[in-house]
Motif scaffolding. Sequence first.
Motif, mmCIF file in Angstrom:
data_model
loop_
_atom_site.group_PDB
_atom_site.id
_atom_site.type_symbol
_atom_site.label_atom_id
_atom_site.label_comp_id
_atom_site.label_asym_id
_atom_site.label_seq_id
_atom_site.Cartn_x
_atom_site.Cartn_y
_atom_site.Cartn_z
ATOM 1 N N HIS A 13 -5.050 -0.712 -6.156
ATOM 2 C CA HIS A 13 -4.461 -1.611 -5.156
ATOM 3 C C HIS A 13 -5.359 -2.818 -4.905
ATOM 4 C CE1 HIS A 13 -7.322 -0.339 -2.088
ATOM 5 N NE2 HIS A 13 -7.094 0.907 -2.492
ATOM 6 N N ALA A 14 -4.772 -3.902 -4.408
ATOM 7 C CA ALA A 14 -5.513 -5.127 -4.118
ATOM 8 C C ALA A 14 -6.483 -4.900 -2.959
ATOM 9 C CB ALA A 14 -4.532 -6.253 -3.805
ATOM 10 N N HIS A 15 -7.275 -5.915 -2.664
ATOM 11 C CA HIS A 15 -8.363 -5.822 -1.686
ATOM 12 C C HIS A 15 -7.883 -5.350 -0.317
ATOM 13 C CE1 HIS A 15 -12.168 -6.603 0.187
ATOM 14 N NE2 HIS A 15 -11.579 -7.373 1.090
ATOM 15 N N ALA A 16 -8.479 -4.244 0.136
ATOM 16 C CA ALA A 16 -8.235 -3.678 1.464
ATOM 17 C C ALA A 16 -9.608 -3.345 2.039
ATOM 18 C CB ALA A 16 -7.356 -2.432 1.377
ATOM 19 N N PRO A 17 -10.091 -4.131 2.996
ATOM 20 C CA PRO A 17 -11.455 -3.945 3.498
ATOM 21 C C PRO A 17 -11.711 -2.550 4.065
ATOM 22 C CG PRO A 17 -10.392 -5.858 4.522
ATOM 23 C CD PRO A 17 -9.361 -5.165 3.696
ATOM 24 N N ARG B 107 -6.884 -11.897 1.559
ATOM 25 C CA ARG B 107 -7.347 -12.000 0.169
ATOM 26 C C ARG B 107 -6.596 -11.010 -0.721
ATOM 27 N NH1 ARG B 107 -12.663 -9.362 -1.757
ATOM 28 N NH2 ARG B 107 -12.352 -9.520 -3.978
ATOM 29 N N GLY B 108 -6.381 -9.790 -0.221
ATOM 30 C CA GLY B 108 -5.653 -8.779 -0.989
ATOM 31 C C GLY B 108 -4.211 -9.171 -1.239
ATOM 32 N N ARG B 109 -3.559 -9.753 -0.240
ATOM 33 C CA ARG B 109 -2.173 -10.206 -0.428
ATOM 34 C C ARG B 109 -2.100 -11.340 -1.450
ATOM 35 N NH1 ARG B 109 -2.307 -8.563 4.849
ATOM 36 N NH2 ARG B 109 -2.919 -10.578 5.700
ATOM 37 N N GLN B 110 -3.063 -12.255 -1.399
ATOM 38 C CA GLN B 110 -3.113 -13.334 -2.401
ATOM 39 C C GLN B 110 -3.377 -12.760 -3.784
ATOM 40 O OE1 GLN B 110 -6.202 -15.845 -0.862
ATOM 41 N NE2 GLN B 110 -4.827 -16.904 0.557
ATOM 42 N N GLN B 111 -4.278 -11.792 -3.851
ATOM 43 C CA GLN B 111 -4.608 -11.152 -5.126
ATOM 44 C C GLN B 111 -3.372 -10.475 -5.715
ATOM 45 O OE1 GLN B 111 -7.306 -7.787 -4.783
ATOM 46 N NE2 GLN B 111 -8.497 -8.544 -6.518
ATOM 47 N N ALA B 112 -2.595 -9.789 -4.884
ATOM 48 C CA ALA B 112 -1.378 -9.117 -5.356
ATOM 49 C C ALA B 112 -0.360 -10.131 -5.876
ATOM 50 C CB ALA B 112 -0.778 -8.266 -4.239
ATOM 51 N N ARG B 113 -0.176 -11.227 -5.156
ATOM 52 C CA ARG B 113 0.764 -12.262 -5.618
ATOM 53 C C ARG B 113 0.316 -12.857 -6.950
ATOM 54 N NH1 ARG B 113 0.290 -13.711 -0.065
ATOM 55 N NH2 ARG B 113 2.079 -12.911 1.084
ATOM 56 N N ARG C 117 2.309 6.168 -1.920
ATOM 57 C CA ARG C 117 2.970 5.935 -0.635
ATOM 58 C C ARG C 117 2.084 5.171 0.339
ATOM 59 N NH1 ARG C 117 4.349 11.589 1.582
ATOM 60 N NH2 ARG C 117 2.348 12.021 0.614
ATOM 61 N N TYR C 118 0.788 5.088 0.082
ATOM 62 C CA TYR C 118 -0.119 4.394 0.987
ATOM 63 C C TYR C 118 0.255 2.923 1.075
ATOM 64 C CZ TYR C 118 -3.290 8.353 1.450
ATOM 65 O OH TYR C 118 -3.831 9.576 1.746
ATOM 66 N N CYS C 119 0.211 2.372 2.269
ATOM 67 C CA CYS C 119 0.680 1.000 2.499
ATOM 68 C C CYS C 119 -0.055 -0.021 1.643
ATOM 69 C CB CYS C 119 0.565 0.649 3.980
ATOM 70 S SG CYS C 119 1.658 1.660 5.005
ATOM 71 N N ARG C 120 -1.358 0.137 1.434
ATOM 72 C CA ARG C 120 -2.102 -0.839 0.633
ATOM 73 C C ARG C 120 -1.628 -0.837 -0.820
ATOM 74 N NH1 ARG C 120 -5.574 2.931 2.674
ATOM 75 N NH2 ARG C 120 -6.576 4.377 1.236
ATOM 76 N N ALA C 121 -1.223 0.301 -1.332
ATOM 77 C CA ALA C 121 -0.696 0.376 -2.703
ATOM 78 C C ALA C 121 0.741 -0.137 -2.744
ATOM 79 C CB ALA C 121 -0.774 1.807 -3.224
ATOM 80 N N ARG C 122 1.571 0.310 -1.805
ATOM 81 C CA ARG C 122 2.971 -0.153 -1.747
ATOM 82 C C ARG C 122 3.046 -1.658 -1.565
ATOM 83 N NH1 ARG C 122 4.689 3.385 2.725
ATOM 84 N NH2 ARG C 122 5.262 1.398 3.616
ATOM 85 N N ASP C 123 2.215 -2.202 -0.670
ATOM 86 C CA ASP C 123 2.226 -3.648 -0.444
ATOM 87 C C ASP C 123 1.774 -4.405 -1.689
ATOM 88 O OD1 ASP C 123 3.149 -3.174 2.107
ATOM 89 O OD2 ASP C 123 1.223 -3.587 3.092
ATOM 90 N N THR C 124 0.778 -3.870 -2.389
ATOM 91 C CA THR C 124 0.350 -4.492 -3.650
ATOM 92 C C THR C 124 1.523 -4.535 -4.620
ATOM 93 O OG1 THR C 124 -1.949 -3.769 -3.380
ATOM 94 C CG2 THR C 124 -1.221 -4.297 -5.621
ATOM 95 N N ALA C 125 2.203 -3.417 -4.792
ATOM 96 C CA ALA C 125 3.338 -3.341 -5.723
ATOM 97 C C ALA C 125 4.465 -4.272 -5.301
ATOM 98 C CB ALA C 125 3.840 -1.904 -5.815
ATOM 99 N N GLU D 267 -10.949 -3.199 -6.908
ATOM 100 C CA GLU D 267 -9.667 -3.439 -6.241
ATOM 101 C C GLU D 267 -8.948 -4.572 -6.964
ATOM 102 O OE1 GLU D 267 -10.166 -2.235 -1.616
ATOM 103 O OE2 GLU D 267 -11.136 -4.093 -2.220
ATOM 104 N N GLY D 268 -7.680 -4.356 -7.227
ATOM 105 C CA GLY D 268 -6.885 -5.363 -7.910
ATOM 106 C C GLY D 268 -7.120 -5.439 -9.406
ATOM 107 N N GLN D 269 -7.723 -4.448 -9.994
ATOM 108 C CA GLN D 269 -7.960 -4.446 -11.436
ATOM 109 C C GLN D 269 -6.969 -3.517 -12.122
ATOM 110 O OE1 GLN D 269 -11.694 -2.788 -13.030
ATOM 111 N NE2 GLN D 269 -11.847 -4.653 -14.259
ATOM 112 N N ALA D 270 -6.495 -3.940 -13.295
ATOM 113 C CA ALA D 270 -5.564 -3.152 -14.096
ATOM 114 C C ALA D 270 -6.314 -2.513 -15.268
ATOM 115 C CB ALA D 270 -4.441 -4.040 -14.620
ATOM 116 N N ILE D 271 -6.060 -1.241 -15.480
ATOM 117 C CA ILE D 271 -6.638 -0.495 -16.597
ATOM 118 C C ILE D 271 -5.486 -0.148 -17.544
ATOM 119 C CG2 ILE D 271 -7.909 1.575 -17.291
ATOM 120 C CD1 ILE D 271 -9.537 -0.311 -15.464
#
Length: 184
Positions: free
Chosen positions: A38-42, A64-70, A90-98, A162-166
């Motif tokens: 997931h993208a940046h979540a402090p 920053r995490g929302r910008q990273q996801a976009r 189901r965690y909000c930081r992952a769902r919001d990233t997606a 955070e925000g990296q794809a493997i």
Amino acid sequence: MLRFFVALFALLAAAPAGTTEAGWALLRNGGQVVLINHAHAPGSGDPANFDIENCTTQRNLSDRGRQQARRMGALFFARAAPIERVLTSRYCRARDTADLAFGDNAVEIFEALDYFEPGSKAEEIQTEAVLERIRGYSGAGNLLMVTHQPNIQALAGVNAREGQAIILSRSGETIGVAARVGFD
């Protein structure tokens, strides 16, 4: 000697870009399975009053995490083959990233991608469920799975920022890392 260190620094500085370009080449071909942290979540962990159904009780994406996801979504759409499916924790930081990155695609909840404590019984059960999905994937587009660092460590044996794809390599029962793509 100074030239050696300058050359070494230049080589090391260029490595992430090369890795990213190799990743994009794989993604353009399609048929890849990609684990995305997931993208940046402090912060770390979730508050004591954590409730999976209530985002106000969870660690969430920062601006920053929302910008990273976009940025992630824009780059995937510009540089990769079509996305066949997006699965998320189901965690909000992952769902919001997606949702922010891939909202035009049908984002589906896959509970096996939920965060777990390393060494827990949940790790064993969830990892096996995700591995089954990875091994069974044979689509022409890319399968994206938005999850958490411990899950990626258990599945691929690597740490992901955070925000990296493997991008996974798959050969029979063996799962490895083919490439990485960053979105910083």
